[in-house]
Each structure stands twice: as structure tokens, then as C-alpha cells.
Design an enzyme around this catalytic site. Sequence first.
Site, PDB file in Angstrom:
ATOM      1  N   LYS A   1      15.175 -36.458   8.445  1.00  0.00           N
ATOM      2  CA  LYS A   1      14.433 -36.237   7.182  1.00  0.00           C
ATOM      3  C   LYS A   1      12.944 -36.548   7.364  1.00  0.00           C
ATOM      4  CE  LYS A   1      16.936 -39.286   4.941  1.00  0.00           C
ATOM      5  NZ  LYS A   1      17.839 -39.721   6.038  1.00  0.00           N
TER       6      LYS A   1
ATOM      7  N   ARG B   1      19.343 -41.604  -4.070  1.00  0.00           N
ATOM      8  CA  ARG B   1      20.433 -42.004  -3.178  1.00  0.00           C
ATOM      9  C   ARG B   1      21.676 -42.427  -3.948  1.00  0.00           C
ATOM     10  NH1 ARG B   1      16.808 -43.649   1.342  1.00  0.00           N
ATOM     11  NH2 ARG B   1      18.146 -43.901   3.155  1.00  0.00           N
TER      12      ARG B   1
ATOM     13  N   ARG C   1      15.310 -44.472  18.336  1.00  0.00           N
ATOM     14  CA  ARG C   1      14.081 -44.174  17.575  1.00  0.00           C
ATOM     15  C   ARG C   1      13.007 -45.251  17.786  1.00  0.00           C
ATOM     16  NH1 ARG C   1      14.404 -43.039  11.359  1.00  0.00           N
ATOM     17  NH2 ARG C   1      15.637 -44.933  11.398  1.00  0.00           N
TER      18      ARG C   1
ATOM     19  N   ARG D   1      12.521 -50.202  14.341  1.00  0.00           N
ATOM     20  CA  ARG D   1      12.771 -50.738  12.996  1.00  0.00           C
ATOM     21  C   ARG D   1      13.879 -51.796  13.031  1.00  0.00           C
ATOM     22  NH1 ARG D   1      13.304 -45.506   9.110  1.00  0.00           N
ATOM     23  NH2 ARG D   1      15.090 -46.717   8.397  1.00  0.00           N
TER      24      ARG D   1
ATOM     25  N   ARG E   1      24.635 -48.525   6.591  1.00  0.00           N
ATOM     26  CA  ARG E   1      23.843 -47.408   6.035  1.00  0.00           C
ATOM     27  C   ARG E   1      24.678 -46.132   5.959  1.00  0.00           C
ATOM     28  NH1 ARG E   1      19.092 -47.830  10.177  1.00  0.00           N
ATOM     29  NH2 ARG E   1      18.263 -45.920   9.239  1.00  0.00           N
TER      30      ARG E   1
HETATM   31  P1  AP5 Z   1      14.105 -39.449  11.548  1.00  0.00           P
HETATM   32  O1  AP5 Z   1      13.340 -38.229  11.190  1.00  0.00           O
HETATM   33  O2  AP5 Z   1      13.354 -40.733  11.599  1.00  0.00           O
HETATM   34  O3  AP5 Z   1      15.438 -39.546  10.660  1.00  0.00           O
HETATM   35  P2  AP5 Z   1      15.634 -39.901   9.113  1.00  0.00           P
HETATM   36  O4  AP5 Z   1      16.675 -38.959   8.594  1.00  0.00           O
HETATM   37  O5  AP5 Z   1      14.319 -39.946   8.418  1.00  0.00           O
HETATM   38  O6  AP5 Z   1      16.283 -41.326   9.302  1.00  0.00           O
HETATM   39  P3  AP5 Z   1      16.025 -42.704   8.534  1.00  0.00           P
HETATM   40  O7  AP5 Z   1      16.773 -43.735   9.335  1.00  0.00           O
HETATM   41  O8  AP5 Z   1      14.561 -42.959   8.338  1.00  0.00           O
HETATM   42  O9  AP5 Z   1      16.721 -42.426   7.218  1.00  0.00           O
HETATM   43  P4  AP5 Z   1      17.219 -43.487   6.265  1.00  0.00           P
HETATM   44  O10 AP5 Z   1      17.588 -42.622   5.120  1.00  0.00           O
HETATM   45  O11 AP5 Z   1      18.270 -44.368   6.805  1.00  0.00           O
HETATM   46  O12 AP5 Z   1      15.954 -44.449   6.106  1.00  0.00           O
HETATM   47  P5  AP5 Z   1      14.856 -44.624   4.986  1.00  0.00           P
HETATM   48  O13 AP5 Z   1      13.584 -44.976   5.647  1.00  0.00           O
HETATM   49  O14 AP5 Z   1      14.881 -43.524   3.990  1.00  0.00           O
HETATM   50  O15 AP5 Z   1      14.788 -39.168  12.975  1.00  0.00           O
HETATM   51  C1  AP5 Z   1      15.597 -40.146  13.606  1.00  0.00           C
HETATM   52  C2  AP5 Z   1      15.393 -40.069  15.127  1.00  0.00           C
HETATM   53  O16 AP5 Z   1      15.857 -38.816  15.610  1.00  0.00           O
HETATM   54  C3  AP5 Z   1      13.924 -40.187  15.553  1.00  0.00           C
HETATM   55  O17 AP5 Z   1      13.878 -40.934  16.734  1.00  0.00           O
HETATM   56  C4  AP5 Z   1      13.493 -38.741  15.820  1.00  0.00           C
HETATM   57  O18 AP5 Z   1      12.510 -38.710  16.822  1.00  0.00           O
HETATM   58  C5  AP5 Z   1      14.799 -38.089  16.246  1.00  0.00           C
HETATM   59  N1  AP5 Z   1      14.909 -36.725  15.754  1.00  0.00           N
HETATM   60  C6  AP5 Z   1      14.582 -36.273  14.526  1.00  0.00           C
HETATM   61  N2  AP5 Z   1      14.830 -34.966  14.416  1.00  0.00           N
HETATM   62  C7  AP5 Z   1      15.370 -34.582  15.619  1.00  0.00           C
HETATM   63  C8  AP5 Z   1      15.860 -33.340  16.120  1.00  0.00           C
HETATM   64  N3  AP5 Z   1      15.863 -32.230  15.374  1.00  0.00           N
HETATM   65  N4  AP5 Z   1      16.357 -33.314  17.379  1.00  0.00           N
HETATM   66  C9  AP5 Z   1      16.375 -34.437  18.137  1.00  0.00           C
HETATM   67  N5  AP5 Z   1      15.922 -35.638  17.725  1.00  0.00           N
HETATM   68  C10 AP5 Z   1      15.422 -35.711  16.477  1.00  0.00           C
HETATM   69  O19 AP5 Z   1      15.427 -45.914   4.197  1.00  0.00           O
HETATM   70  C11 AP5 Z   1      15.505 -47.167   4.839  1.00  0.00           C
HETATM   71  C12 AP5 Z   1      16.146 -48.168   3.894  1.00  0.00           C
HETATM   72  O20 AP5 Z   1      15.321 -48.334   2.698  1.00  0.00           O
HETATM   73  C13 AP5 Z   1      17.531 -47.770   3.333  1.00  0.00           C
HETATM   74  O21 AP5 Z   1      18.575 -48.105   4.225  1.00  0.00           O
HETATM   75  C14 AP5 Z   1      17.555 -48.605   2.032  1.00  0.00           C
HETATM   76  O22 AP5 Z   1      17.850 -49.943   2.303  1.00  0.00           O
HETATM   77  C15 AP5 Z   1      16.111 -48.527   1.532  1.00  0.00           C
HETATM   78  N6  AP5 Z   1      15.925 -47.399   0.610  1.00  0.00           N
HETATM   79  C16 AP5 Z   1      15.137 -46.315   0.815  1.00  0.00           C
HETATM   80  N7  AP5 Z   1      15.228 -45.456  -0.227  1.00  0.00           N
HETATM   81  C17 AP5 Z   1      16.093 -46.015  -1.112  1.00  0.00           C
HETATM   82  C18 AP5 Z   1      16.628 -45.597  -2.357  1.00  0.00           C
HETATM   83  N8  AP5 Z   1      16.296 -44.413  -2.898  1.00  0.00           N
HETATM   84  N9  AP5 Z   1      17.495 -46.427  -3.001  1.00  0.00           N
HETATM   85  C19 AP5 Z   1      17.833 -47.611  -2.471  1.00  0.00           C
HETATM   86  N10 AP5 Z   1      17.381 -48.058  -1.275  1.00  0.00           N
HETATM   87  C20 AP5 Z   1      16.522 -47.272  -0.591  1.00  0.00           C
END
Ligand code: AP5
Length: 215
Positions: free
Chosen positions: A15, A89, A128, A161, A172
Site C-alpha cells: 500500500k 480498518r 522491509r 520498523r 497484524r
Molecule cells: P509496503 O508498501 O511498505 O507495504 P504496506 O502494505 O504499506 O505495509 P505496512 O506494513 O506499512 O502496512 P500496515 O497496514 O501494516 O501498516 P501501517 O503503517 O498502515 O511494502 C512492504 C515491503 O514490500 C517493502 O519492503 C517494499 O519495498 C516491498 N514491496 C512493496 N511492493 C512490492 C512489490 N510489488 N514487489 C516486491 N516487493 C514489494 O500501520 C501500522 C500500524 O499503525 C498498524 O498496525 C496499527 O497499529 C496502526 N494503525 C494505522 N492505521 C490505523 C487505523 N486506521 N486504525 C487503527 N490503527 C491503525
Amino acid sequence: MKKNIILMGPPGAGKGTLAKQLISLGMTHISTGDMFREEISNQTELGKLAASYINAGHLVPDEVTIKMLQNRLAKPDCENGFLLDGFPRTLAQAEALEGMSKEINRPIETVISLTCDEEELIKRISGRRVCKVCGAPYHIVNMKPKQEGICDKCGGELYQRKDDNVESLKVRLQHYTVDTAPLLSFYSKKGLIVEFNSLVDSGTLFDEVKKFLLS
Ligand code: AP5
């Protein structure tokens, strides 16, 4: 072009990587995860509260997250369209978003759902690395920086992270299955879901999504 977009998918689906590419289309990228991490790095009260949930892989409580998003959506840079990454979410967040988007007269036009198998998610999350300065994502195998540990874009230091470990990832993924995946049928009933397989390289995925948004 389609505007006011939600980007959904399990942790590691890509994402954040896709959102940072889609900024080139002129939309404002809003990542609730990035917003929380900024609060944590600034050691604010909200940051301290958020860290206690995030580091263990749990969701930050709805009332806190909804209020933070509401304030963000009210900012003028959302007027040309926004890209929500990591929100909503839960069903409570999705319902709150309905109200907020009506209030600001910017209805959600499409929900992009990224799919990816669990084995690949684990590989992506465990490898990552993220830039401390600009937040650009890298991977130690798939998306290596030119110089190890250094961001290609701004020269910032890359770090892992705190929630990118196997224990937190299990939690997660569980939250995604129980709390977030049901939103796919919520948005499907509204005819808003478009699915993309993210098991392709990030450039190909960006081209496919861009073509759809511009169609
Ligand atoms: P990346 O693009 O970083 O993946 P992502 O889907 O963004 O993964 P996240 O771990 O950031 O998602 P998340 O939803 O768990 O975390 P968030 O920050 O929102 O890619 C991942 C890896 O793969 C990278 O190394 C990249 O280089 C590689 N990659 C990407 N695309 C690729 C491809 N096509 N091919 C090969 N490799 C690839 O949330 C973190 C925390 O915040 C949550 O757990 C929660 O505690 C809190 N939080 C956030 N939002 C809320 C909410 N709305 N409600 C409650 N808590 C929340």
C-alpha cells in the site's frame, strides 16, 4: 480521473509503496500509520498512546484514529483528491468516514484492494527497511537501495520498523482478517471495490493502477 481513493490490503501488500508512486497523479497521500509514526517520533501524548498498540501489532482505538483522520481530511490539500492508506480498518471507521466525506462533499470514488499471499507478506515485512527522513520504503532483496542502509532519494538512514517482527506481524495479520477484511464486502455492496494482485513488481502494479484511475 478517479479521486478520493481508499487503498486496502494486508500488512506488506504494498500500500505504502504504491501510494508514494500515485502521488505523481496529484493526490494527497494520507497514511494513518505514517501519521502515528510521526507522533511517536515527536514523543507526543498521542504518539506514546499509539506506540503501546502499534509495537505489539494491535489497532489504535477507533475514537483516537477517527479524530486524527477527521482533522487531516479538513486540510485544504485534500481538496484535489486524497488517497487513504491504512484507513478505514474497522467497520466503525468506515461508517465514520461515510459521515466525514459527506460533510466535506468529497465522496469516496473507488476502493483499491491489493491481494497477496501470506508467505510473500512475511518475506516483504521481514525484509522491509524505511528511510528515517522521507519514509521511502525499501527491501533488502526486492527493492535494494543503491548504497546499503542509505536512502536513494534523500540520503537518509534506513531503519527497520519496531512492528516489523514475526510476533507483531502475526497479530497484524489477525487484525486484518477479523477487523479489516469484512470492509471488502461493505464496499463491494456499494460497487466501489477494484482488486489488484500485488504479486507483481512495483512498477507493473503502479502502471496497472494508474491506467485504471485515469480510465
Ligand atoms: P509496503 O508498501 O511498505 O507495504 P504496506 O502494505 O504499506 O505495509 P505496512 O506494513 O506499512 O502496512 P500496515 O497496514 O501494516 O501498516 P501501517 O503503517 O498502515 O511494502 C512492504 C515491503 O514490500 C517493502 O519492503 C517494499 O519495498 C516491498 N514491496 C512493496 N511492493 C512490492 C512489490 N510489488 N514487489 C516486491 N516487493 C514489494 O500501520 C501500522 C500500524 O499503525 C498498524 O498496525 C496499527 O497499529 C496502526 N494503525 C494505522 N492505521 C490505523 C487505523 N486506521 N486504525 C487503527 N490503527 C491503525
